[in-house]
Each structure stands twice: as C-alpha cells, then as structure tokens.
Design a protein around this motif. Structure first.
Motif, mmCIF file in Angstrom:
data_model
loop_
_atom_site.group_PDB
_atom_site.id
_atom_site.type_symbol
_atom_site.label_atom_id
_atom_site.label_comp_id
_atom_site.label_asym_id
_atom_site.label_seq_id
_atom_site.Cartn_x
_atom_site.Cartn_y
_atom_site.Cartn_z
ATOM 1 N N GLU A 56 -9.151 12.807 -1.385
ATOM 2 C CA GLU A 56 -9.424 11.952 -0.231
ATOM 3 C C GLU A 56 -8.799 10.574 -0.409
ATOM 4 O O GLU A 56 -8.453 9.920 0.558
ATOM 5 C CB GLU A 56 -10.934 11.828 -0.018
ATOM 6 N N GLN A 57 -8.695 10.128 -1.664
ATOM 7 C CA GLN A 57 -8.079 8.825 -1.917
ATOM 8 C C GLN A 57 -6.617 9.048 -2.277
ATOM 9 O O GLN A 57 -6.264 9.172 -3.434
ATOM 10 C CB GLN A 57 -8.757 8.072 -3.051
ATOM 11 N N HIS A 58 -5.780 9.088 -1.288
ATOM 12 C CA HIS A 58 -4.347 9.280 -1.523
ATOM 13 C C HIS A 58 -3.553 8.057 -1.098
ATOM 14 O O HIS A 58 -2.336 8.080 -1.072
ATOM 15 C CB HIS A 58 -3.839 10.527 -0.801
ATOM 16 N N VAL A 59 -4.277 6.984 -0.773
ATOM 17 C CA VAL A 59 -3.666 5.713 -0.394
ATOM 18 C C VAL A 59 -4.081 4.674 -1.429
ATOM 19 O O VAL A 59 -5.269 4.556 -1.763
ATOM 20 C CB VAL A 59 -4.123 5.278 1.020
ATOM 21 N N TYR A 60 -3.107 3.941 -1.956
ATOM 22 C CA TYR A 60 -3.352 3.018 -3.061
ATOM 23 C C TYR A 60 -2.845 1.621 -2.738
ATOM 24 O O TYR A 60 -1.702 1.458 -2.311
ATOM 25 C CB TYR A 60 -2.666 3.532 -4.333
ATOM 26 N N VAL A 110 0.857 -1.176 0.000
ATOM 27 C CA VAL A 110 0.000 0.000 0.000
ATOM 28 C C VAL A 110 0.897 1.231 0.000
ATOM 29 O O VAL A 110 1.872 1.291 0.741
ATOM 30 C CB VAL A 110 -0.923 -0.001 1.243
ATOM 31 N N VAL A 111 0.560 2.191 -0.858
ATOM 32 C CA VAL A 111 1.355 3.409 -0.995
ATOM 33 C C VAL A 111 0.480 4.604 -0.646
ATOM 34 O O VAL A 111 -0.641 4.723 -1.139
ATOM 35 C CB VAL A 111 1.893 3.570 -2.436
ATOM 36 N N GLU A 112 1.018 5.481 0.183
ATOM 37 C CA GLU A 112 0.347 6.744 0.486
ATOM 38 C C GLU A 112 1.123 7.850 -0.209
ATOM 39 O O GLU A 112 2.301 8.076 0.089
ATOM 40 C CB GLU A 112 0.293 6.998 1.986
ATOM 41 N N LEU A 113 0.467 8.524 -1.147
ATOM 42 C CA LEU A 113 1.130 9.607 -1.869
ATOM 43 C C LEU A 113 1.149 10.875 -1.027
ATOM 44 O O LEU A 113 0.186 11.174 -0.322
ATOM 45 C CB LEU A 113 0.415 9.894 -3.191
ATOM 46 N N PRO A 114 2.234 11.640 -1.120
ATOM 47 C CA PRO A 114 2.292 12.924 -0.414
ATOM 48 C C PRO A 114 1.271 13.900 -1.009
ATOM 49 O O PRO A 114 0.855 13.768 -2.163
ATOM 50 C CB PRO A 114 3.725 13.391 -0.638
ATOM 51 N N THR A 115 0.911 14.882 -0.231
ATOM 52 C CA THR A 115 -0.119 15.848 -0.618
ATOM 53 C C THR A 115 0.205 16.563 -1.922
ATOM 54 O O THR A 115 -0.697 16.853 -2.704
ATOM 55 C CB THR A 115 -0.316 16.881 0.506
#
Length: 106
Positions: free
Chosen positions: A40-44, A29-34
């Motif tokens: 709202e969906q910044h986690v993939y 799972v990857v969380e992209l920086p702002t």
C-alpha cells in the motif's frame, strides 16, 4: 530455516557496473512501479530519511532489470544511507563486493 530466508539466499540480486549509473532522484516524491513495490505504501517522500531508506531497500531487493536501479537509486545517496539499510546478507555482500565505497561507508 524459514521460507523467507531460503528465498533470500537463492535470489540473484542485481548490482550495477558502476555507482555513477545510479542517477535516480534525490528530492521529491517517488512512486515505485508495482513490480518493485506492491504494498500500500508505494509512494515515498525522499525528504523523509525513513521513507528514503525503505524505498532503497525495496528497490535493491526487488529490481529485475538494471533500469530499475538506474531510475530509482542515486549513487551518492546510496553511499550516505548504506549503513542504515536493512538488506538480505546476500544482497549486501554482492553490492559490497563490487563497491569498496559501500564497505567504507558501512
């Protein structure tokens, strides 16, 4: 012409020198920086092909530094999913001009 297409046509898209530079994750799972994804969906979840494609589209569109590309994209994965990515024409052309492997994949 709408504002979005004008923006896309004038935006400079980053392209790495070599696909081998792109050594980002291929699982997990990857969380992209702002600065790359303020939605709202910044986690993939990279095991979900639709989430994987969406993350790659966002990173290619929004990268402001080569490290953004290196940290989040993987060259082999990019070649595999390239035909399915929805990208601005200018971004697709810039990447395909540098990487014949992407043209062949498309």
């Amino acid at each position: 012409m709408n504002t979005r297409s004008r923006y896309a046509s004038h935006r400079v898209y980053l392209v790495p020198v070599d696909l081998a530079e792109l050594t980002g994750p291929v699982t997990g799972v990857v969380e992209l920086p702002t600065h790359l994804d303020w939605s709202e969906q910044h986690v993939y979840d990279l095991t979900d092909e639709s989430q994987l494609g969406l993350m790659y589209e966002r990173v290619i569109r929004e990268a402001v530094h080569p490290d953004d590309l290196r940290a989040h994209l993987n060259g082999a994965v990019l070649i595999r999913i390239w035909p399915r990515l929805y990208l601005p024409v200018q971004a697709r052309q810039a990447w395909e001009a540098r990487f014949r492997d992407l043209v062949r994949a498309a």
